[in-house]
Motif scaffolding. Structure first.
Motif, PDB file in Angstrom:
ATOM      1  N   ALA A 160      41.309-189.595  27.436  1.00  0.00           N
ATOM      2  CA  ALA A 160      41.636-188.169  27.459  1.00  0.00           C
ATOM      3  C   ALA A 160      41.007-187.436  28.637  1.00  0.00           C
ATOM      4  CB  ALA A 160      41.212-187.523  26.146  1.00  0.00           C
ATOM      5  N   GLN A 188      43.632-178.772  25.055  1.00  0.00           N
ATOM      6  CA  GLN A 188      44.274-179.862  24.325  1.00  0.00           C
ATOM      7  C   GLN A 188      44.556-179.440  22.887  1.00  0.00           C
ATOM      8  OE1 GLN A 188      45.284-182.541  25.881  1.00  0.00           O
ATOM      9  NE2 GLN A 188      44.191-182.158  27.796  1.00  0.00           N
ATOM     10  N   PHE A 193      48.510-185.178  23.963  1.00  0.00           N
ATOM     11  CA  PHE A 193      47.658-185.045  25.138  1.00  0.00           C
ATOM     12  C   PHE A 193      48.366-184.223  26.197  1.00  0.00           C
ATOM     13  CE2 PHE A 193      46.033-186.337  29.295  1.00  0.00           C
ATOM     14  CZ  PHE A 193      44.683-186.072  29.125  1.00  0.00           C
ATOM     15  N   ASN A 194      47.681-183.222  26.720  1.00  0.00           N
ATOM     16  CA  ASN A 194      48.209-182.357  27.759  1.00  0.00           C
ATOM     17  C   ASN A 194      47.773-182.926  29.104  1.00  0.00           C
ATOM     18  OD1 ASN A 194      49.508-180.088  28.856  1.00  0.00           O
ATOM     19  ND2 ASN A 194      47.599-178.902  28.870  1.00  0.00           N
TER      20      ASN A 194
END
Length: 301
Positions: A160, A188, A193-194
């Protein structure tokens, strides 16, 4: 829900166009009245005029089908314009998410006709990035800043982190290429997940524009359910890129600009200046073999 920050200008959707015959648009660049669109599984670069008509293509590989199979594709995810030894090139980069198939760069000399692509091996440079901590390599975007190249590495649920990579020069296929890592902190949401997906630098205002897309995947290889896409800005980018960590100055949900952005996976951004008018063009790839372009007008407040 992903949070947003106030934007320093307003955005208005001017036009959009769906392309069933351009596969998987993942990078876009503009110069001299031509848009150059790359697709992550496309065998050609698509050249569009200012009205977004396809006028020609540039061959990248000799594959004759519409979409290169996933295990074999170079995964062309990033595109920008670079100047190398005084010559203007279109640069496309493979993501590096699978080696050696995706350890590639393509350079196209825009000053020589007919336009033709030359492939370069990026395995040495990508290998160095992996050894320096980016084991989950997934280059999704690039932008030229002065004589340097800025790359964006996209994370996922199991890794992440979004990372900017400031390269000391544009010829990353050369053996002496090195990059400094900068953490990009994005909001987020649980279960998705961005990740960063596009980059564009405006040297006139020293603003770095970027796009993100949310996706539910724990892999650099597999796709997932598509979520929100966003547009962000880093101000005073030349100075900010000296930092170890960057928090964007502004972020906006594109669905708040127009409902047409709902579940559009925005993959790339480029800036187009025409006199006093400045527009942003976004490219979307929704993992179904088609592409979608959007043009937005910037109005400074």
């Amino acid at each position: 829900m992903l949070s947003t920050m106030s934007f320093p200008f307003s955005l208005k959707l001017l036009s959009d166009k769906f392309f069933p015959d351009i596969p998987s648009a993942s990078g876009i660049a503009y110069t001299g009245g031509t848009y150059y669109v790359i697709g992550d599984d496309a065998a050609r670069v698509f050249c569009l005029d200012t009205q977004w008509n396809i006028v020609s293509t540039i061959t990248l590989t000799d594959f004759e089908g519409y979409r290169i199979p996933k295990p074999d594709k170079a995964d062309w995810e990033a595109a920008t314009l670079v100047d190398i030894k005084g010559v203007r090139y279109l640069l496309a980069l493979g993501s590096g998410s699978k080696s050696p198939q995706r350890d590639l760069a393509a350079i196209i000399n825009l000053t020589v006709q007919p336009l033709a692509a030359e492939l370069k091996q990026t395995g040495t440079f990508y290998g160095r990035l992996r050894s320096e901590g980016l084991a989950a390599l997934n280059i999704e975007a690039c932008a030229a800043i002065d004589n340097r190249l800025l790359l964006a590495n996209r994370g996922h649920l199991a890794h992440a982190y979004n990372t900017l990579l400031l390269c000391d020069h544009a010829e990353i296929w050369a053996g002496d290429a090195h990059a400094r890592q900068i953490a990009l902190l994005l909001p987020q949401a649980i279960g998705t997940f961005n990740g960063i997906s596009g980059l564009a630098y405006d040297p006139r205002t020293d603003r770095l524009f970027f796009t993100t897309s949310a996706e539910a995947t724990s892999s650099t290889y597999d796709d997932g359910e598509i979520g929100e896409s966003m547009l962000g800005v880093v101000l005073n980018a030349g100075q900010r890129l000296k930092e170890k960590t960057i928090v964007p100055d502004h972020l906006v949900h594109l669905s708040s600009v127009s409902a047409l952005f709902y579940q559009q996976k925005i993959e790339s951004v480029c800036l187009v200046s025409d006199g006093e008018d400045e527009t942003i063009v976004l490219a979307a790839d929704n993992d179904n073999g088609s592409s979608h372009l959007f043009k937005l007008k910037i109005v400074d407040q």
